[in-house]
Design a protein around this motif. Sequence first.
Motif, short mmCIF file in Angstrom:
data_model
loop_
_atom_site.label_atom_id
_atom_site.label_comp_id
_atom_site.label_asym_id
_atom_site.label_seq_id
_atom_site.Cartn_x
_atom_site.Cartn_y
_atom_site.Cartn_z
N THR A 4 0.96 -1.19 -0.10
CA THR A 4 0.08 0.15 -0.02
C THR A 4 0.76 1.18 -0.03
O THR A 4 0.61 2.33 -0.58
CB THR A 4 -1.05 -0.13 1.25
OG1 THR A 4 -1.49 -1.30 1.27
CG2 THR A 4 -1.75 1.03 1.24
N SER A 42 -5.29 3.97 -7.53
CA SER A 42 -4.29 3.25 -7.32
C SER A 42 -3.07 3.57 -8.51
O SER A 42 -2.26 2.56 -8.97
CB SER A 42 -4.88 1.70 -7.52
OG SER A 42 -5.43 1.54 -6.53
N ASP A 68 -12.09 4.68 -6.23
CA ASP A 68 -11.78 3.45 -6.88
C ASP A 68 -12.51 3.46 -8.22
O ASP A 68 -13.04 4.40 -8.69
CB ASP A 68 -12.32 2.42 -6.03
CG ASP A 68 -13.93 2.32 -5.82
OD1 ASP A 68 -14.60 2.86 -6.46
OD2 ASP A 68 -14.01 1.36 -4.95
N TRP A 213 -10.40 -2.58 -0.28
CA TRP A 213 -9.13 -3.33 -0.25
C TRP A 213 -8.23 -3.20 0.99
O TRP A 213 -7.72 -3.95 1.71
CB TRP A 213 -8.67 -3.36 -1.54
CG TRP A 213 -7.33 -4.15 -1.65
CD1 TRP A 213 -7.25 -5.96 -1.78
CD2 TRP A 213 -6.24 -3.89 -1.34
NE1 TRP A 213 -5.96 -5.97 -1.99
CE2 TRP A 213 -5.30 -5.00 -1.66
CE3 TRP A 213 -5.26 -2.69 -1.13
CZ2 TRP A 213 -3.81 -5.07 -1.43
CZ3 TRP A 213 -3.94 -2.58 -0.98
CH2 TRP A 213 -3.29 -3.93 -0.97
N ASP A 214 -7.79 -1.88 0.89
CA ASP A 214 -6.68 -1.33 1.82
C ASP A 214 -7.14 -1.73 3.38
O ASP A 214 -6.21 -2.39 3.99
CB ASP A 214 -6.35 0.11 1.85
CG ASP A 214 -5.41 0.69 2.66
OD1 ASP A 214 -4.14 0.00 2.49
OD2 ASP A 214 -5.49 1.61 3.31
N GLU A 215 -8.34 -1.56 3.64
CA GLU A 215 -8.64 -1.90 5.09
C GLU A 215 -8.59 -3.45 5.37
O GLU A 215 -8.08 -3.85 6.15
CB GLU A 215 -10.14 -1.38 5.43
CG GLU A 215 -10.67 -1.51 6.76
CD GLU A 215 -11.93 -1.24 7.01
OE1 GLU A 215 -12.43 -1.38 8.05
OE2 GLU A 215 -12.52 -0.38 6.23
N TYR A 217 -7.03 -5.74 3.74
CA TYR A 217 -5.80 -6.29 3.27
C TYR A 217 -4.69 -6.00 4.35
O TYR A 217 -3.95 -6.77 4.80
CB TYR A 217 -5.25 -6.24 1.85
CG TYR A 217 -4.11 -7.13 1.43
CD1 TYR A 217 -4.31 -8.37 0.79
CD2 TYR A 217 -2.80 -6.80 1.53
CE1 TYR A 217 -3.20 -9.28 0.69
CE2 TYR A 217 -1.57 -7.63 1.23
CZ TYR A 217 -1.95 -8.93 0.90
OH TYR A 217 -0.80 -9.57 0.61
N SER A 218 -4.50 -4.72 4.45
CA SER A 218 -3.33 -3.95 5.24
C SER A 218 -3.76 -3.83 6.79
O SER A 218 -2.81 -3.91 7.54
CB SER A 218 -3.09 -2.57 4.78
OG SER A 218 -2.87 -2.71 3.38
N SER A 224 -0.46 -9.77 5.79
CA SER A 224 0.32 -8.49 5.42
C SER A 224 0.92 -7.87 6.37
O SER A 224 0.96 -8.42 7.58
CB SER A 224 -1.03 -7.55 4.77
OG SER A 224 -1.66 -7.13 6.09
N SER A 235 -8.44 -10.57 -2.31
CA SER A 235 -7.20 -9.86 -2.84
C SER A 235 -6.97 -10.29 -4.48
O SER A 235 -8.13 -10.44 -5.00
CB SER A 235 -5.95 -9.85 -1.96
OG SER A 235 -5.05 -8.88 -2.38
#
Length: 348
Positions: A4, A42, A68, A213-215, A217-218, A224, A235
């Motif tokens: 990210t 992105s 997005d 996605w950021d919340e 996955y990260s 991660s 993902s």
Amino acid sequence: MTRTARLAALALTATMVAGCSLVGGGEQAPSQHTVTLVTHDSWAVDKTLWADFQKTSGITVKVSMNGDAGALTNKLVLTKANPIGDIAYGVDSTFASRAVSAGVFAPYTSPDASQGPQRYQFDDSHRLTAIDVGDVCLNVDTGWYAAHNRPAPSGYADLTDPKYKGQTVVEDPSTSSPGLAFLLGTIKQFGADNWPDYWSKLKANDVKVDSGWDEAYSQDFSGSSGKGPRPIVVSYASSPADEIGDDGKPRTKALLNTCYRQVEYAGVLAGAKNPDDAKKVLDFLISQKFQEQVPGSMYVYPSRSGVSLPAAWKTAAPLPDAPAQLPADQVDANREKWVQQCRTLLQG
């Protein structure tokens, strides 16, 4: 640096390089060869390559990021009468039908379209050119399962098994492009009549739904850098290539039998102020030079044939053999209904 953070840093640099041709007190030098590229958050490119294109072409590219893929598409549709740019990149195959049917893009066929992008042609109108491919799949933290001496899930069905309760995090299909792709993947897998039952079982098995996605996955995914509590996440097939351990092996794995294909497109906007230079920018996006940096910058697969992938991708991020897809007209006709059904089911 996390995936990210890399994307954020590259995106910031790209914006600075693309949009800032400074003179005197910081004002942008006027140019008849200025193109506004409208894209998603992105967007990230190699800064040297991007600067070199602008120098050699004489085109100044302003980059405008707009959320997005879903938010980007909505904005393009709402502003089609007075377009906010000359070219758009990032409308993907889950939203493309809406943009095309609304008349957002003008027809254009790049000379290099025959070098691979035509494999992912959206329709016969030639309004969109494929730039990259990203397959949305379930990813699992294989290290977590090894440490807990448990078998990792192998597909969709395992997510509803009580032994995987509370282990899955997905993105909201109403606010996230990967979330929508996952929803479409389950519709393809279980059918238009039976997917709600699958999602009811997901809910009963304590699935967590994040906005993006950021919340997911990260923050919530254990595999991660955020080291969250959940070892299963929605993902990309390419994600494991960014999770290589000190031993040179990926710490995570994409379940390739759960992949739904997303193709990201670019197109010249109908009513663009500078369509001729916009076409040159689009040509560059599918050029060999640009396509070679796509995997390392945006973590997706290039649309052009014969482009070498990073070494780690060959073992950690292979393209799935048969990713799922639904016909564009079926998605266009049912997308809003399916998303609302899913939202109601999850909130009920």
